[in-house]
Write a protein that holds these residues in place. Structure first.
Motif, short mmCIF file in Angstrom:
data_model
loop_
_atom_site.label_atom_id
_atom_site.label_comp_id
_atom_site.label_asym_id
_atom_site.label_seq_id
_atom_site.Cartn_x
_atom_site.Cartn_y
_atom_site.Cartn_z
N ASP A 1 0.83 -1.20 0.00
CA ASP A 1 0.00 0.00 0.00
C ASP A 1 0.87 1.25 0.00
OD1 ASP A 1 -2.64 1.34 0.31
OD2 ASP A 1 -1.79 1.97 2.22
N GLU B 1 2.47 7.07 -7.00
CA GLU B 1 1.60 8.15 -7.47
C GLU B 1 2.30 9.50 -7.47
OE1 GLU B 1 -1.86 8.05 -5.05
OE2 GLU B 1 -2.57 6.11 -5.80
N ASN C 1 2.48 1.67 -3.50
CA ASN C 1 1.50 2.14 -4.49
C ASN C 1 1.24 3.63 -4.34
OD1 ASN C 1 1.22 -0.37 -5.67
ND2 ASN C 1 -0.51 -0.97 -4.37
N LYS C 2 1.14 4.09 -3.11
CA LYS C 2 0.91 5.51 -2.87
C LYS C 2 2.13 6.33 -3.27
CE LYS C 2 -2.52 5.11 0.82
NZ LYS C 2 -2.84 5.38 2.24
#
Length: 258
Positions: free
Chosen positions: A198, A205, A201-202
């Protein structure tokens, strides 16, 4: 009959009148008992603040009650301040002293115990001020100590009276035979992987398309800088520079989430 009449008169008096009488006659047990009864609400109110601290409420209540009697005996009405203002710190002080000297199952240094109290107060203040749960570094900065000291005091808080794992779970379930040990789960290693995934993935961005490719190729596909440079038709030095930039971004993002 005279004693009954006196008792009735005392009950009709306000606190100031009763304290005046008791100040002039410390042997007047009737007035003393009435003052105690009238202020037991204060004991109950303050004792409840220390529920779920590893001590039975009855024990805290008893300590607070004795502190109330001590406060009544020491109160000087000629000073001009309200009795509740005088008694409250006296009662709280005795309760805290009881926790400090009697309740710790593990012997924790006084310095750490005192720091633990400051941390609890800091948590409340910072949470109200910032509208979010404070991090360790926020607490350390507010108190003026190191993060290591804060963590040490937090760990030491488990030195309060423990609860046996063989005791009842004491919940609202129908099966009262369930013990606390039955509710201890096993660590699921995949949880850590989920959290890391998680976070990654952040973080992705925050990168542009070129940085995403370099990040994935270098850290997930184990490609060399030379291979990546050839695929992108750029110099290896450019790949190296972008990689350092990505790593720095990753470090800052990680520190923000600690």
């Amino acid at each position: 009959m005279k004693n009954v009449a006196n008792a009735t008169n005392y009950l009709n008096m306000d606190n100031k009148e009763l304290f005046k009488i008791y100040s002039n006659d410390k042997n007047n047990k009737e007035v003393r008992n009435i003052l105690i009864e009238k202020h037991l609400y204060l004991v109950n109110l303050l004792a409840k603040k220390y529920i779920n601290k590893g001590v039975e409420f009855e024990d805290i209540y008893q300590v607070a009650s004795l502190a109330l009697i001590y406060a009544i005996d020491r109160y000087d009405i000629t000073k001009g301040f309200e009795f509740s203002s005088f008694a409250t710190p006296t009662i709280i002080g005795e309760i805290k002293k009881y926790f400090r000297d009697k309740v710790w199952t593990l012997r924790v240094p006084r310095r750490v115990q005192e720091l633990g109290k400051k941390i609890s107060e800091a948590k409340v203040f910072l949470e109200q001020q910032n509208k979010k749960h404070p991090k360790v570094k926020d607490i350390a900065n507010y108190i003026g100590c190191s993060e290591e000291d804060v963590l040490e005091a937090m760990e030491a808080s488990y030195g309060y009276k423990p609860i046996s794992l063989d005791s009842s779970s004491n919940d609202d379930s129908e099966d009262k035979e369930i013990k606390l040990i039955d509710k201890i789960g096993q660590e699921e290693n995949s949880f850590a992987n989920i959290e890391q995934k998680d976070f990654v993935n952040k973080f992705i961005e925050c990168l542009n398309e070129l940085e995403v490719k370099i990040f994935k190729d270098r850290f997930f596909l184990d490609k060399t800088q030379a291979t990546i440079a050839k695929e992108l038709e750029i110099s290896q030095m450019t790949v190296s520079r972008l990689e350092k930039k990505i790593v720095e971004k990753l470090r800052k993002e990680y520190e923000k989430n600690i």
